[in-house]
Design an enzyme around this catalytic site. Structure first.
Site, PDB file in Angstrom:
ATOM      1  CE1 TYR A  52      -4.481  -2.145   4.773  1.00  0.00           C
ATOM      2  CE2 TYR A  52      -3.810   0.145   4.437  1.00  0.00           C
ATOM      3  CZ  TYR A  52      -4.093  -1.040   3.902  1.00  0.00           C
ATOM      4  OH  TYR A  52      -3.822  -1.362   2.525  1.00  0.00           O
TER       5      TYR A  52
ATOM      6  CB  SER B   9      -0.668  -0.031   1.438  1.00  0.00           C
ATOM      7  OG  SER B   9      -1.431   1.339   1.519  1.00  0.00           O
TER       8      SER B   9
HETATM    9  P1  NDP Z   1     -11.601  -5.705  -1.458  1.00  0.00           P
HETATM   10  O1  NDP Z   1     -12.172  -5.468  -0.113  1.00  0.00           O
HETATM   11  O2  NDP Z   1     -12.343  -5.320  -2.829  1.00  0.00           O
HETATM   12  O3  NDP Z   1     -11.021  -7.207  -1.585  1.00  0.00           O
HETATM   13  C1  NDP Z   1     -10.196  -7.748  -0.628  1.00  0.00           C
HETATM   14  C2  NDP Z   1     -10.188  -9.118  -0.740  1.00  0.00           C
HETATM   15  O4  NDP Z   1      -9.411  -9.705   0.125  1.00  0.00           O
HETATM   16  C3  NDP Z   1     -11.608  -9.892  -0.887  1.00  0.00           C
HETATM   17  O5  NDP Z   1     -11.625 -10.752  -1.894  1.00  0.00           O
HETATM   18  C4  NDP Z   1     -11.475 -10.675   0.434  1.00  0.00           C
HETATM   19  O6  NDP Z   1     -12.319 -11.758   0.101  1.00  0.00           O
HETATM   20  C5  NDP Z   1     -10.300 -11.026   0.716  1.00  0.00           C
HETATM   21  N1  NDP Z   1      -9.962 -11.243   2.154  1.00  0.00           N
HETATM   22  C6  NDP Z   1      -9.991 -10.320   3.146  1.00  0.00           C
HETATM   23  N2  NDP Z   1     -10.001 -11.060   4.455  1.00  0.00           N
HETATM   24  C7  NDP Z   1      -9.743 -12.354   4.050  1.00  0.00           C
HETATM   25  C8  NDP Z   1      -9.485 -13.398   4.923  1.00  0.00           C
HETATM   26  N3  NDP Z   1      -9.603 -13.664   6.096  1.00  0.00           N
HETATM   27  N4  NDP Z   1      -9.205 -14.624   4.071  1.00  0.00           N
HETATM   28  C9  NDP Z   1      -9.291 -14.614   2.767  1.00  0.00           C
HETATM   29  N5  NDP Z   1      -9.736 -13.698   1.906  1.00  0.00           N
HETATM   30  C10 NDP Z   1      -9.669 -12.455   2.644  1.00  0.00           C
HETATM   31  O7  NDP Z   1     -10.222  -4.735  -1.378  1.00  0.00           O
HETATM   32  P2  NDP Z   1      -8.907  -4.325  -2.537  1.00  0.00           P
HETATM   33  O8  NDP Z   1      -9.205  -5.273  -3.832  1.00  0.00           O
HETATM   34  O9  NDP Z   1      -8.926  -2.892  -2.706  1.00  0.00           O
HETATM   35  O10 NDP Z   1      -7.881  -4.806  -1.586  1.00  0.00           O
HETATM   36  C11 NDP Z   1      -6.625  -5.739  -1.917  1.00  0.00           C
HETATM   37  C12 NDP Z   1      -5.266  -5.422  -1.385  1.00  0.00           C
HETATM   38  O11 NDP Z   1      -5.154  -4.317  -1.897  1.00  0.00           O
HETATM   39  C13 NDP Z   1      -5.421  -5.578   0.021  1.00  0.00           C
HETATM   40  O12 NDP Z   1      -4.249  -6.128   0.550  1.00  0.00           O
HETATM   41  C14 NDP Z   1      -5.473  -3.877   0.563  1.00  0.00           C
HETATM   42  O13 NDP Z   1      -4.791  -3.734   1.600  1.00  0.00           O
HETATM   43  C15 NDP Z   1      -4.694  -3.375  -0.615  1.00  0.00           C
HETATM   44  N6  NDP Z   1      -4.818  -1.906  -1.131  1.00  0.00           N
HETATM   45  C16 NDP Z   1      -6.200  -1.435  -1.561  1.00  0.00           C
HETATM   46  C17 NDP Z   1      -6.193  -0.198  -1.822  1.00  0.00           C
HETATM   47  C18 NDP Z   1      -7.371   0.513  -1.876  1.00  0.00           C
HETATM   48  O14 NDP Z   1      -7.420   1.817  -2.050  1.00  0.00           O
HETATM   49  N7  NDP Z   1      -8.445  -0.372  -2.547  1.00  0.00           N
HETATM   50  C19 NDP Z   1      -4.892   0.737  -1.476  1.00  0.00           C
HETATM   51  C20 NDP Z   1      -3.743   0.076  -1.098  1.00  0.00           C
HETATM   52  C21 NDP Z   1      -3.510  -1.117  -0.848  1.00  0.00           C
HETATM   53  P3  NDP Z   1     -13.373 -12.471   0.928  1.00  0.00           P
HETATM   54  O15 NDP Z   1     -14.078 -11.265   1.894  1.00  0.00           O
HETATM   55  O16 NDP Z   1     -14.311 -13.190   0.081  1.00  0.00           O
HETATM   56  O17 NDP Z   1     -12.536 -13.342   1.678  1.00  0.00           O
END
Ligand code: NDP
Length: 271
Positions: free
Chosen positions: A146, A133
């Site tokens: 975070y 991030s």
């Molecule tokens: P979303 O919330 O759209 O997606 C997050 C994903 O993580 C989901 O598919 C969710 O699936 C999965 N997830 C969360 N917890 C678990 C768990 N315990 N086990 C398995 N899967 C899990 O967010 P983003 O796509 O934006 O985020 C993806 C990555 O990008 C993260 O690491 C985030 O920190 C990083 N990021 C995002 C930014 C943004 O502005 N969007 C900025 C910087 C970094 P499910 O709930 O189905 O398990």
């Protein structure tokens, strides 16, 4: 020619989903992992296999990686992406919530790396992409846990890169800035679960203001493209920060120094 094999975590939405779909379109056979299997079923195709998985479950992760290697003979790419953002002040976020943030965002990534590395070492090739991030290099009020989790991943990634380089394994960091996914609405919902006394009203208002900027952010396709570029390049950048806000934040922090940078952030959050 047989397809290269990729495992993408957090593939049920946002960056992970866009990445799984782009890799499948680009010649990979993708194992798409997350907890919400109904969401994963929506992207099932000839080249995308949904895998129901919680990143907290180490045995299940090892089982899935073993299944991939037994059925496909190899694993070429791991995209560590599953995560969420816990917001709230240090004083008010309960310790068990902070532990959970690290369990998912840090130990979750580590569990997958531990599971794939023996296979990548044996095949003498592989690429691990860790999604961190903009907050992997800077930190701002209300995002402490975070940001700490993403700083931890940056440190682990730098270490492991040196450890496995001689085995032909690439390890890459991709550091997104603000991206339009489900991330922000989940963050907002989590923030509402943390009780803050009125003394923190300005900080909380500042956080809400930052979250409101999400509608202007780009969608996840640019991060998916960066992942594809990283896994297909023979010599990818070790840390790719994008879009511009992510690159600029690190440069600004370096140019301004910690005191002025912190002042500028508080100005932006209006407190
Ligand atoms: P979303 O919330 O759209 O997606 C997050 C994903 O993580 C989901 O598919 C969710 O699936 C999965 N997830 C969360 N917890 C678990 C768990 N315990 N086990 C398995 N899967 C899990 O967010 P983003 O796509 O934006 O985020 C993806 C990555 O990008 C993260 O690491 C985030 O920190 C990083 N990021 C995002 C930014 C943004 O502005 N969007 C900025 C910087 C970094 P499910 O709930 O189905 O398990």
């Amino acid at each position: 020619m047989s397809r290269r094999i990729a495992l993408v975590t957090g593939a049920s939405s946002g960056i992970g989903k866009a990445t799984a779909m782009l890799l499948a379109e680009s010649g990979y056979h993708v194992f798409a992992a997350a907890r919400r299997i109904d969401r994963l079923e929506q992207i099932r195709s000839e080249y995308i296999e949904p895998v129901e998985l919680d990143v907290l479950d180490e045995d299940a992760i090892r089982g899935v990686v073993q299944h991939i290697v037994s059925s496909r003979g190899r694993i070429d790419v791991l995209v560590n992406n599953a995560g969420y953002g816990l917001m709230g002040t240090l004083e008010c976020v309960p310790m068990d919530a902070a532990h959970r943030q690290f369990e998912v965002n840090v130990f979750g990534y580590a569990r997958f790396m531990q599971a794939v590395l023996p296979h990548m070492r044996t095949q003498k090739s592989g690429c691990i992409v860790n999604i961190t991030s903009i907050l992997g290099k800077i930190s701002i009020p209300g995002f402490g846990w975070y940001a700490a989790s993403k700083h931890a991943i940056e440190a682990l990634t730098e270490a492991v890169r040196g450890e496995v380089m001689e085995f032909g394994i690439k390890v890459v960091l991709i550091a997104p800035g603000l991206i339009r996914t489900e991330f922000m609405s989940k963050q907002q919902a989590l923030l509402e679960t943390v009780e803050h006394p009125s003394a923190y009203r300005k900080v909380i208002m500042g956080l809400r203001r930052l979250l409101a900027g999400e509608s202007r952010a780009p969608g996840p396709a640019i991060i998916a493209r960066a992942v594809l570029d990283a896994v297909t390049s023979p010599n990818p950048p070790v840390r790719h920060a994008l879009p511009l806000d992510s690159k600029a934040a690190v440069v600004a922090r370096w140019l301004m120094g910690p005191r002025i940078f912190s002042w500028a952030i508080r100005r932006q959050m209006k407190f």
